[in-house]
Design a protein around this motif. Structure first.
Motif, short mmCIF file in Angstrom:
data_model
loop_
_atom_site.label_atom_id
_atom_site.label_comp_id
_atom_site.label_asym_id
_atom_site.label_seq_id
_atom_site.Cartn_x
_atom_site.Cartn_y
_atom_site.Cartn_z
N ILE A 315 0.84 -1.20 0.00
CA ILE A 315 0.00 0.00 0.00
C ILE A 315 0.87 1.25 0.00
N ARG A 316 1.87 1.25 0.88
CA ARG A 316 2.75 2.43 0.96
C ARG A 316 3.48 2.65 -0.37
N ILE A 319 1.24 4.17 -3.15
CA ILE A 319 0.89 5.58 -3.10
C ILE A 319 2.13 6.47 -3.15
N GLY A 320 3.28 5.85 -3.48
CA GLY A 320 4.43 6.69 -3.79
C GLY A 320 5.59 6.62 -2.82
N LEU B 97 -6.76 -0.09 2.39
CA LEU B 97 -6.50 0.92 3.43
C LEU B 97 -5.63 0.28 4.50
N GLU B 108 -4.04 10.97 4.60
CA GLU B 108 -2.85 11.82 4.75
C GLU B 108 -1.59 11.12 4.21
N LEU B 109 -1.64 9.80 4.18
CA LEU B 109 -0.44 9.01 3.89
C LEU B 109 0.34 9.44 2.65
N PRO B 110 -0.30 9.62 1.48
CA PRO B 110 0.49 10.02 0.30
C PRO B 110 1.22 11.34 0.52
N ARG B 158 -8.03 9.27 -0.69
CA ARG B 158 -6.59 9.11 -0.66
C ARG B 158 -6.00 9.29 -2.07
#
Ligand SMILES: Nc1ncnc2c1ncn2[C@@H]1O[C@H](COP(=O)(O)OP(=O)(O)O)[C@@H](O)[C@H]1O
Ligand SMILES: [Mg+2]
Lengths: 405, 254
Positions: A315-316, A319-320, B97, B108-110, B158
């Protein structure tokens, strides 16, 4: 990614798995506290031994019967000449570099006095013994040369003996029976405090050497000779002089080995602290092993965590996040865990050391250098054992990580 | 008009031991700014493989892929990561998620991985994105406290939060019931109306009609590519569905 954010991510991950984080770091907590406590106990013991030996007085020279044991083989009792009063007299008459000398005859038994009784050690010594040991009197006085010659039945009580036989009173002038022989108390020693080696310097009675020798021990022999060198600078010369006198007294031929051993205070201190240093190092080493085991524990959990969190990594990445972001996150988690473990370990060990000093007879001495080393080392444990799992996590392909079930 | 996506003879071959799986066998696809494309095809036809290539989650075996006019095939892993972070919002069928993490933190993660210093106030930006998908009142909820539709909305927020030029969604309504699906499509239509390019995979023909253009894929090749006639409006459908529901309820009562 900014460092602030990296820390944020790492801390959040750790907080999300509180119990696991705590269990992971338990190995480090135990390792760090073990190292610090073990070294503290070792050093405490070392310091205690040094203190005691120093309390002997720095000019002290002790003569033991029997050859030096450094050769490894100690000859059986009786194969060496024991000391007699003649040896002491000869030293007294011939030595130039000795300012005081005292034989020591050890005896012991029941002492009755003040309506009660007490078992204690009785030492036959000369009047100069107090000067040699640097001891002081609380009440009364020490016996004299005349008492010595007359084998007078007089004695000086150690503070503990006095306290037990004559609580809350000055025993000077009272009578005590030492192994059925009546003695008059002429003095009481000042209290010197507990010693860690077991033998108390307060639980004893001093009496003239001749009295103890002929009236109590019934023998001819004395156990040690204590001497005080006239000056600390010439202590080696004094030792050599004593050696020559003793060889003559024992009629040794030029080729013969000494049948006695002479040690000065520094030598005794060195020997004792050397052996306790070895003990401290051994204790520390054993504890260090547990710290490494703790590190392996961290690696173990981190590896499991990488597998478990493969989806999260996917996932991390999707998203980049870069591989390096993941690497640093996992590495930071490992380092934070182990440093936290180190910190907790330090707190626990400080508490334990305090408790040991307060509530037990063990003396433990906190070594700040060891504390710093243990803390830094726990950080390295985190880096070292966290790197492999972190690398593994960062090398994942986003789509493979996402697909992982 | 500006080309957002242009692929030339894009192929992808998977190697399973000695077996080669030709998932894509030469895809030529151009998508312009502001389009809303639905990719359709049966299971195993290569839709997801294509989406993963378009989303820079995976690299093609051969062929070229230009994103916003920039060729991607010679990019490093880190440049790929940057593109995923800055230019593309990806929505998955399974939401993806982070568990035990609030909606706000997920969105907020990106922004936390942004290395261009564009983000001044990540929390405010994340809140704005959640408001856009209608979840202003669910910010502190964790995924397991949200319905499937709400979780997908969080995932869309997101994808939106970095204001990407392109949103890719691989069967975003695959795990949702039909009413919720229409609701999610209404959100996509709204975003598209605001100018965002959207590519969506679906195998439900009626949902595909919410898009402007349909691309049909079969066995790793584009079979058909056409404009949607009689395009549907998800918001209207939603209103009708709600009305129907209330009618059903009224009928049950009488
Ligand atoms: N990682 C992979 N390894 C091997 N084969 C794969 C992999 N991903 C997809 N495939 C194969 O590629 C083909 C297309 O898959 P996919 O793109 O997922 O289809 P769709 O999304 O249209 O259902 C399928 O035959 C599938 O088995
Ligand atoms: Mg698919």
């Amino acid at each position: 990614m900014k460092w602030k954010n990296l820390f944020k991510v790492a801390f959040k991950s750790l907080l999300k798995a509180r119990l696991r984080s705590l269990l992971t770091t338990l190995g480090i907590i135990i390792g760090v506290s073990a190292v610090i406590i073990m070294v503290a106990i070792g050093e405490g013991a070392q310091r205690e031994i040094e203190k005691q030996i120093n309390s002997l007085g720095s000019n002290l020279i002790v003569i033991f019967p029997g050859a030096s044991r450094t050769g490894g083989v100690s000859r059986g009792a009786g194969s060496f000449n024991r000391f007699t009063m003649d040896d002491v007299k000869k030293i007294e008459e011939e030595s130039l570099l000795i300012k005081a000398i005292s034989p020591i005859i050890r005896s012991g038994g029941q002492v009755i006095g003040g309506g009660t009784n007490w078992n204690t050690a009785i030492y036959g010594v000369s009047p100069s013994y107090l000067e040699i040991r640097d001891w002081e009197l609380e009440y009364g006085e020490i016996f004299t040369e005349r008492d010595e010659r007359a084998r007078s039945k007089v004695c000086v009580l150690g503070s503990e003996v006095a306290k037990n036989l004559f609580p809350n009173q000055n025993p000077v002038g009272e009578m005590v029976r030492i192994v059925n022989t009546p003695f008059k108390v002429i003095g009481v020693l000042k209290e010197k405090g507990q010693t860690a080696m077991g033998a108390s310097n307060d639980d004893l009675i001093l009496a003239p050497a001749s009295t103890v020798l002929y009236r109590l021990s019934g023998g001819r022999y004395i156990h040690f000779i204590y001497a005080s060198a006239a000056s600390i600078e010439r202590i080696a010369e004094a030792q050599e002089e004593l050696r020559q006198i003793m060889r003559e007294a024992h009629r040794l031929n030029p080729g013969d080995d000494d049948d006695f051993t002479i040690r000065n205070q520094t030598e005794i201190t060195e020997a004792a602290s050397e052996s306790s240093e070895v003990m401290t190092m051994l204790l520390g080493a054993v504890a260090a092993v547990s710290l490494i085991v703790g590190g392996i524990g961290i690696m173990n959990i981190m590896l499991v965590s990488v597998t478990e969190r493969t989806r999260e990594i996917g996932i991390r990445l999707s998203i980049g996040a870069r591989g390096s972001d993941i690497l640093i996150q996992f590495l930071l988690e490992a380092i934070v865990l182990s440093l936290l473990g180190g910190l907790l370990g330090i707190l626990i060990s400080i508490g334990t050391i305090y408790a040991l000093n307060e509530y037990s007879t063990l003396a433990a001495e906190l070594n700040l250098f060891v504390v710093a080393i243990a803390f830094v080392f726990s950080g390295f444990v985190g880096i070292f054992f966290g790197f492999y799992p972190a690398r593994k996590a960062s090398a994942l392909n986003p789509i493979d990580a996402l697909r992982y079930e | 008009m500006k080309k957002v996506i242009e692929t030339i003879q894009l192929t992808k071959t998977f190697f399973l031991g000695d077996v080669k799986v030709h998932a894509l066998r030469g895809i030529n696809l151009t998508i312009y700014e502001g389009e809303f494309v639905a990719i359709m095809g049966s299971s195993g036809s290569g839709k997801s493989t294509l989406m993963n290539l378009l989303g820079c989650l995976d690299q093609p075996t051969s062929g070229e892929y230009y994103l916003n006019g920039v060729i991607t095939s010679k990019m490093t892993k880190n440049e790929y990561a940057n593109i995923r972070n800055q230019n593309i919002g990806f929505v998955f069928q399974g939401f993806n998620l982070l568990p035990r993490t609030s909606a706000l933190e997920n969105v907020e993660l990106p922004l936390l991985y942004d290395r261009h210093g564009r983000v001044k106030n990540p929390i405010q930006q994340a809140k704005d994105a959640l408001k856009k998908v209608g979840l202003a009142d669910r910010m502190d909820h964790e995924p397991n406290q949200l319905s499937g539709g709400q979780q997908q909305r969080v995932a869309i927020a997101r994808a939106l939060v970095n204001s990407p030029s392109l949103i890719l969604a691989d069967e975003p309504t695959g795990n949702l019931d039909s009413v919720t699906s229409v609701d999610v499509f209404s959100l996509f239509q709204e975003l598209n109306d605001n100018g965002i390019t959207i590519v969506i995979v679906t195998h439900e023909r009626e949902f595909a009609k919410y898009a402007r253009r349909i691309v049909e894929v079969k066995d790793g090749l584009i079979l058909d590519d056409y404009e949607v006639k009689n395009r549907l409006n998800a918001k209207e459908d939603m209103a009708r569905l709600k009305h129907d529901e209330s009618v059903v309820v009224v009928e049950e009562k009488s």
